[in-house]
Design a protein around this motif. Structure first.
Motif, short mmCIF file in Angstrom:
data_model
loop_
_atom_site.label_atom_id
_atom_site.label_comp_id
_atom_site.label_asym_id
_atom_site.label_seq_id
_atom_site.Cartn_x
_atom_site.Cartn_y
_atom_site.Cartn_z
N SER A 175 -37.95 56.80 66.84
CA SER A 175 -36.82 57.19 66.00
C SER A 175 -36.88 56.54 64.63
O SER A 175 -36.78 57.21 63.61
CB SER A 175 -35.52 56.85 66.69
N SER A 176 -37.04 55.21 64.58
CA SER A 176 -37.03 54.52 63.29
C SER A 176 -38.20 54.94 62.43
O SER A 176 -38.07 55.13 61.23
CB SER A 176 -37.05 53.01 63.51
N GLU A 179 -37.53 58.55 61.09
CA GLU A 179 -36.49 58.66 60.09
C GLU A 179 -36.89 58.03 58.76
O GLU A 179 -36.37 58.40 57.72
CB GLU A 179 -35.19 58.04 60.63
N TYR A 225 -35.07 57.91 55.83
CA TYR A 225 -34.70 59.32 55.74
C TYR A 225 -34.19 59.80 57.10
O TYR A 225 -34.79 59.53 58.14
CB TYR A 225 -35.89 60.20 55.32
N VAL A 226 -33.08 60.50 57.08
CA VAL A 226 -32.49 61.06 58.30
C VAL A 226 -32.32 62.56 58.09
O VAL A 226 -31.90 63.00 57.00
CB VAL A 226 -31.13 60.42 58.62
N GLN A 227 -32.64 63.34 59.10
CA GLN A 227 -32.50 64.79 58.99
C GLN A 227 -31.07 65.15 58.62
O GLN A 227 -30.12 64.64 59.18
CB GLN A 227 -32.90 65.46 60.30
N PHE A 262 -25.27 58.30 59.28
CA PHE A 262 -26.70 58.26 58.99
C PHE A 262 -27.39 57.03 59.56
O PHE A 262 -28.59 57.04 59.80
CB PHE A 262 -26.94 58.37 57.47
N ARG A 263 -26.63 55.97 59.81
CA ARG A 263 -27.22 54.80 60.47
C ARG A 263 -27.00 54.88 61.99
O ARG A 263 -27.36 53.97 62.72
CB ARG A 263 -26.62 53.51 59.92
#
Length: 413
Positions: A175-176, A179, A225-227, A262-263
């Motif tokens: 995940s990290s 992102e 960056y997050v979708q 977002f976090r």
């Protein structure tokens, strides 16, 4: 009545029957089946009685009258649409003049006035929207154009040294890593407003969007960056110059609600959902009970709406109107808009089961009447037992700290 010339009909040597002399010119035949009722019968069949012929003529005249009526109605509709468009353009022009000459030069003294707030609700003219958004969002982070250029340079350095990254690998990555990956940005850009064809590779805004998202990952490596970020950046790019879009983007994402989502701060997200449900039950008790009965929790539909600030879920022009008031009222308006949407479609939703409700809310209708939606949003009261949104949110936050489990905690835990 439409006719077409027909070649190769009976030659001059063929005798003309008495019935043929009664008929219209045989060198023409009707194209429309409607017109056939005016035609006499073939020569080998008995002639129409006068009464039947009169009846057919009357039917044909009625059909023609109805057709003319439809044409007139369509013409009137087109005329009204044109008049409405002209009125809209005129009102936008007048509003733009008001914003440019009266509001923006005196922003600090008039931005909170009743008149300006009313104009704000009606929608900010596109020509001044970017400037108003920038002023309303502010720049608490004190980001300069120079800082943006520094972050962009760092991002470009990473792009040149990054290994190729496939979409399949992106799904398997942690995940990290995923992102924060600059390569995931490339993949997401292709999915951003695909119908506009301006952000995809080769499009006029592809590099700009890529630059802003890349610069942000270097500015906030802890967030990465997050979708969903690409949609927010894209809307800003359409209304602001590149560096100003980056400044607004970074400051928007720094707001408590956006940062929580977002976090992926599960605890804080649950608090927002719980606050939302307080006002949901207050405003739409029947629909709220229906959702509870079907176990439809807010995370199913709210996450996507909040992540992209409705820019992915609503038509772009309508999403921009939501952004207008969001910039004025803050995070509260995001949840008020959600309740407005539920109110708009509550009759449809109450007849659905879990699956159909989830499908409907995660893919809203393509055509959503803007004025109708805003009327429903206006009907939502963001007050519960004399407590405003911020007060309810604060009370739930303190309740969470004291160890009380909030509703829906099992969903995100």
């Amino acid at each position: 009545m439409e006719y077409e010339t027909k070649s190769g009909r009976a030659g001059s040597g063929n005798p003309t029957s008495p019935r043929q002399s009664v008929r219209k010119n045989l060198d023409f035949e009707p194209l429309s089946t409607t017109a056939l009722i005016l035609e006499d019968r073939p020569a080998n069949l008995p002639a129409k009685p006068a009464e039947e012929a009169q009846k057919h003529r009357q039917q044909y005249e009625e059909m023609v009258a109805q057709a003319k009526k439809r044409e007139l109605k369509e013409a009137q509709k087109r005329k009204k649409q044109l008049e409405d468009r002209c009125k809209l353009e005129e009102s936008i022009g007048t509003a733009a003049q008001t914003w440019n000459q009266e509001i923006l030069p005196n922003w600090s003294t008039v931005c909170t006035s009743r008149r300006v707030r009313d104009l704000w609700w009606q929608g900010i003219p596109p020509s001044v929207r970017g400037r108003v958004w920038s002023l309303a969002v502010g720049n608490e982070l004190n980001i300069t154009h120079e800082l943006y250029n520094i972050c962009l340079s760092r991002a470009k350095e990473k792009w040149t040294t990054a290994a190729p990254f496939s979409e399949t690998e992106s799904e398997d990555a942690g995940s990290s890593d995923r992102e924060s990956s600059l390569e995931l940005i490339k993949l997401d850009i292709s999915r951003t407003f695909p119908q506009l064809c301006i952000f995809q590779k080769g499009g006029p805004y592809h590099d700009v969007l890529h630059s802003i998202l890349g610069a942000y990952t270097c500015y906030r490596p802890d967030v990465g960056y997050v979708q969903g970020m690409s949609f927010i950046a894209a809307v800003l790019i359409l209304n602001l110059d590149t560096a100003d879009a980056f400044i607004a983007f970074a400051n928007l994402l720094n707001k408590p609600c956006q940062m929580a989502f977002f976090r992926v701060d599960h605890s804080l997200m649950l608090t927002y959902f719980a606050a939302f449900e307080v006002f949901f039950e207050e405003n739409l008790p029947k629909l709220f009970a229906h959702f509870k009965k079907n176990n439809l929790t807010p995370d199913i539909y709210l996450i996507d709406w909040i992540f992209t600030l409705y820019s992915k879920s609503l038509p772009l022009d309508l999403a921009c109107r939501v952004w207008d008031v969001f910039c004025r009222d803050g995070e509260e308006f995001l949840f008020r808009t959600a309740l407005g949407l539920l109110r708009l479609y509550q009759d449809v939703l109450t007849s659905m089961d879990f699956i159909h409700m989830a499908q409907f809310l995660t893919r809203l209708p393509d055509l959503i009447p803007a004025e109708q939606l805003f009327q429903h949003i206006a009907a939502i009261h963001m007050s519960s037992r004399n407590r405003k949104w911020a007060q309810v949110l604060q009370a739930l936050t303190e309740q969470k700290r004291s160890g009380v489990r909030l509703p829906g905690a099992e969903v995100l835990s």
